[in-house]
Design a protein around this motif. Structure first.
Motif, PDB file in Angstrom:
ATOM      1  N   UNK A   4      -6.963 -17.996  27.726  1.00  0.00           N
ATOM      2  CA  UNK A   4      -6.933 -16.798  28.573  1.00  0.00           C
ATOM      3  C   UNK A   4      -7.836 -16.961  29.783  1.00  0.00           C
ATOM      4  N   UNK A   5      -7.496 -16.257  30.848  1.00  0.00           N
ATOM      5  CA  UNK A   5      -8.300 -16.292  32.065  1.00  0.00           C
ATOM      6  C   UNK A   5      -9.521 -15.395  31.917  1.00  0.00           C
ATOM      7  N   UNK A   6     -10.621 -15.797  32.526  1.00  0.00           N
ATOM      8  CA  UNK A   6     -11.854 -15.012  32.487  1.00  0.00           C
ATOM      9  C   UNK A   6     -11.741 -13.834  33.454  1.00  0.00           C
ATOM     10  N   UNK A   7     -12.173 -12.670  32.992  1.00  0.00           N
ATOM     11  CA  UNK A   7     -12.232 -11.481  33.837  1.00  0.00           C
ATOM     12  C   UNK A   7     -13.459 -10.674  33.431  1.00  0.00           C
ATOM     13  N   UNK A   8     -13.697  -9.568  34.133  1.00  0.00           N
ATOM     14  CA  UNK A   8     -14.799  -8.674  33.788  1.00  0.00           C
ATOM     15  C   UNK A   8     -14.356  -7.240  34.023  1.00  0.00           C
ATOM     16  N   UNK A   9     -14.646  -6.369  33.074  1.00  0.00           N
ATOM     17  CA  UNK A   9     -14.410  -4.943  33.249  1.00  0.00           C
ATOM     18  C   UNK A   9     -15.507  -4.405  34.172  1.00  0.00           C
ATOM     19  N   UNK A  10     -15.086  -3.819  35.283  1.00  0.00           N
ATOM     20  CA  UNK A  10     -16.051  -3.386  36.291  1.00  0.00           C
ATOM     21  C   UNK A  10     -16.958  -2.258  35.823  1.00  0.00           C
ATOM     22  N   UNK A  11     -16.602  -1.596  34.714  1.00  0.00           N
ATOM     23  CA  UNK A  11     -17.499  -0.605  34.147  1.00  0.00           C
ATOM     24  C   UNK A  11     -18.869  -1.218  33.839  1.00  0.00           C
ATOM     25  N   UNK A  12     -18.872  -2.511  33.558  1.00  0.00           N
ATOM     26  CA  UNK A  12     -20.115  -3.228  33.269  1.00  0.00           C
ATOM     27  C   UNK A  12     -21.130  -3.065  34.390  1.00  0.00           C
ATOM     28  N   UNK A  13     -20.655  -3.087  35.638  1.00  0.00           N
ATOM     29  CA  UNK A  13     -21.544  -3.023  36.805  1.00  0.00           C
ATOM     30  C   UNK A  13     -21.250  -1.758  37.614  1.00  0.00           C
ATOM     31  N   UNK A  14     -20.982  -0.674  36.916  1.00  0.00           N
ATOM     32  CA  UNK A  14     -20.601   0.570  37.585  1.00  0.00           C
ATOM     33  C   UNK A  14     -21.690   1.104  38.511  1.00  0.00           C
ATOM     34  N   UNK A  15     -22.942   1.001  38.096  1.00  0.00           N
ATOM     35  CA  UNK A  15     -24.030   1.500  38.945  1.00  0.00           C
ATOM     36  C   UNK A  15     -24.169   0.641  40.197  1.00  0.00           C
ATOM     37  N   UNK A  16     -24.034  -0.660  40.017  1.00  0.00           N
ATOM     38  CA  UNK A  16     -24.127  -1.573  41.157  1.00  0.00           C
ATOM     39  C   UNK A  16     -22.969  -1.347  42.126  1.00  0.00           C
ATOM     40  N   UNK A 253     -24.223 -10.813  32.390  1.00  0.00           N
ATOM     41  CA  UNK A 253     -22.882 -11.166  32.871  1.00  0.00           C
ATOM     42  C   UNK A 253     -22.762 -12.676  33.053  1.00  0.00           C
ATOM     43  N   UNK A 254     -23.785 -13.282  33.647  1.00  0.00           N
ATOM     44  CA  UNK A 254     -23.782 -14.730  33.856  1.00  0.00           C
ATOM     45  C   UNK A 254     -23.678 -15.474  32.524  1.00  0.00           C
ATOM     46  N   UNK A 255     -24.433 -15.026  31.524  1.00  0.00           N
ATOM     47  CA  UNK A 255     -24.396 -15.658  30.209  1.00  0.00           C
ATOM     48  C   UNK A 255     -23.009 -15.528  29.591  1.00  0.00           C
ATOM     49  N   UNK A 256     -22.402 -14.356  29.745  1.00  0.00           N
ATOM     50  CA  UNK A 256     -21.054 -14.158  29.213  1.00  0.00           C
ATOM     51  C   UNK A 256     -20.044 -15.065  29.883  1.00  0.00           C
ATOM     52  N   UNK A 257     -20.160 -15.186  31.187  1.00  0.00           N
ATOM     53  CA  UNK A 257     -19.247 -16.075  31.916  1.00  0.00           C
ATOM     54  C   UNK A 257     -19.416 -17.518  31.436  1.00  0.00           C
ATOM     55  N   UNK A 258     -20.661 -17.952  31.281  1.00  0.00           N
ATOM     56  CA  UNK A 258     -20.920 -19.323  30.838  1.00  0.00           C
ATOM     57  C   UNK A 258     -20.423 -19.550  29.418  1.00  0.00           C
ATOM     58  N   UNK A 259     -20.510 -18.536  28.569  1.00  0.00           N
ATOM     59  CA  UNK A 259     -20.002 -18.636  27.198  1.00  0.00           C
ATOM     60  C   UNK A 259     -18.509 -18.937  27.213  1.00  0.00           C
ATOM     61  N   UNK A 260     -17.768 -18.244  28.053  1.00  0.00           N
ATOM     62  CA  UNK A 260     -16.317 -18.467  28.136  1.00  0.00           C
ATOM     63  C   UNK A 260     -15.990 -19.773  28.862  1.00  0.00           C
ATOM     64  N   UNK A 261     -16.713 -20.058  29.937  1.00  0.00           N
ATOM     65  CA  UNK A 261     -16.458 -21.284  30.686  1.00  0.00           C
ATOM     66  C   UNK A 261     -16.709 -22.522  29.826  1.00  0.00           C
ATOM     67  N   UNK A 262     -17.680 -22.452  28.922  1.00  0.00           N
ATOM     68  CA  UNK A 262     -17.970 -23.576  28.040  1.00  0.00           C
ATOM     69  C   UNK A 262     -16.806 -23.891  27.102  1.00  0.00           C
ATOM     70  N   UNK A 263     -15.936 -22.896  26.889  1.00  0.00           N
ATOM     71  CA  UNK A 263     -14.742 -23.101  26.070  1.00  0.00           C
ATOM     72  C   UNK A 263     -13.577 -23.652  26.897  1.00  0.00           C
ATOM     73  N   UNK A 264     -13.790 -23.854  28.176  1.00  0.00           N
ATOM     74  CA  UNK A 264     -12.728 -24.348  29.035  1.00  0.00           C
ATOM     75  C   UNK A 264     -11.938 -23.261  29.742  1.00  0.00           C
ATOM     76  N   UNK A 265     -12.368 -21.997  29.571  1.00  0.00           N
ATOM     77  CA  UNK A 265     -11.677 -20.897  30.256  1.00  0.00           C
ATOM     78  C   UNK A 265     -12.091 -20.866  31.724  1.00  0.00           C
ATOM     79  N   UNK A 266     -11.186 -20.418  32.560  1.00  0.00           N
ATOM     80  CA  UNK A 266     -11.480 -20.299  33.985  1.00  0.00           C
ATOM     81  C   UNK A 266     -11.003 -18.948  34.489  1.00  0.00           C
TER      82      UNK A 266
END
Length: 266
Positions: A4-16, A253-266
């Motif tokens: 699966x492709x990596x994405x992020x739910x923007x609710x995560x950074x709603x304040x930002x 967020x960075x750690x989560x992205x790296x967790x998925x990227x380490x599995x080969x997800x992009x």
């Protein structure tokens, strides 16, 4: 099937986002995100479409209420847009799927109520088809807190959905409800087209109506994310999300992205 492709739910950074839309999107892009999952997009589709384009970001999925009478389950004064409005905005943003993010707990206590929710989403899907947008449902823990004839309500619900209606399985909330998420993903099969990648200690066990205090970056909690990802052979998106996080949200967020990227997800 490809990862699966990596994405992020923007609710995560709603304040930002509220403070600096372009700056937040630029930071997500710098981490490596090219996909996001939008929320609250119906009234600001033009603004978001332009902002996403400026930062090389797409929003193939989004959250909007389709089977509930209120946009916010904890504030009944906020009415939902009509399905046609939702799908017109989704089409403008290039979304392929809109997931309903929440149906109240009392609607998961009987087969009759579960069927009403399935009928509502099946009906919405027929409208969405005219816009080239499909429909799905995103769970919390209320779909797992009880069993009906030995089965989780979400499993009964899945069987009542039209083939075109899918599920976005939130692995954290399903775990909080007592599900073995890897086994659940296997049982649901091709109904699961997206996963919310969210981790926590589950101590204290989170409940709806209050922000959880136990969430941690992906791979640092007890949710069986790796096993669920391995089982999710039909999922098109792995979507990072925090409902709340006591640490530095960008580091999380960075750690989560790296967790998925380490599995080969992009």
């Amino acid at each position: 099937m490809p990862n699966p492709a990596i994405s992020i739910q923007l609710w995560t950074v709603r304040d930002e986002l509220a403070a600096d839309l372009d700056g937040t999107l630029a930071k997500l892009a710098s981490i490596g995100f090219t996909h996001v999952e939008a929320f609250g997009f119906v009234s600001r589709a033009d603004e978001l479409s332009a902002a996403f384009a400026r930062h090389g970001i797409t929003s193939p999925t989004g959250h909007a209420s389709l089977a509930s009478g209120t946009e916010n389950p904890f504030d009944s004064s906020i009415a939902v847009p009509a399905p046609a409005e939702v799908f017109a905005a989704a089409q403008k943003l290039g979304m392929t799927t809109v997931f309903d993010p929440f149906v109240a707990a009392d609607r998961w206590e009987s087969v009759e109520e579960i069927a009403k929710t399935a009928d509502a989403l099946n009906g919405a899907a027929r409208i969405g088809a005219d816009y080239g947008v499909s429909v799905g449902y995103h769970n919390h823990n209320q779909e797992f807190l009880t069993k009906i004839n030995g089965r989780f309500p979400l499993e009964i619900f899945a069987e009542l959905l039209d083939p075109a209606v899918s599920l976005e399985l939130d692995l954290y909330w399903a775990s909080a409800g007592g599900a073995d998420v890897a086994t659940l993903v296997e049982r649901l099969g091709d109904k699961v087209t997206a996963l919310h990648i969210k981790d926590g200690t589950l101590e204290p066990l989170p409940s709806l109506g209050a922000l959880p205090t136990d969430q941690v970056p992906a791979g640092h909690g007890v949710v069986a994310l790796t096993a669920a990802l391995d089982a999710a052979t039909h999922a098109g998106f792995a979507i990072i999300e925090f409902d709340a996080y006591s640490g530095d949200i960008w580091q999380g967020v960075q750690t989560g992205y790296e967790f998925l990227a380490a599995r080969g997800l992009v």
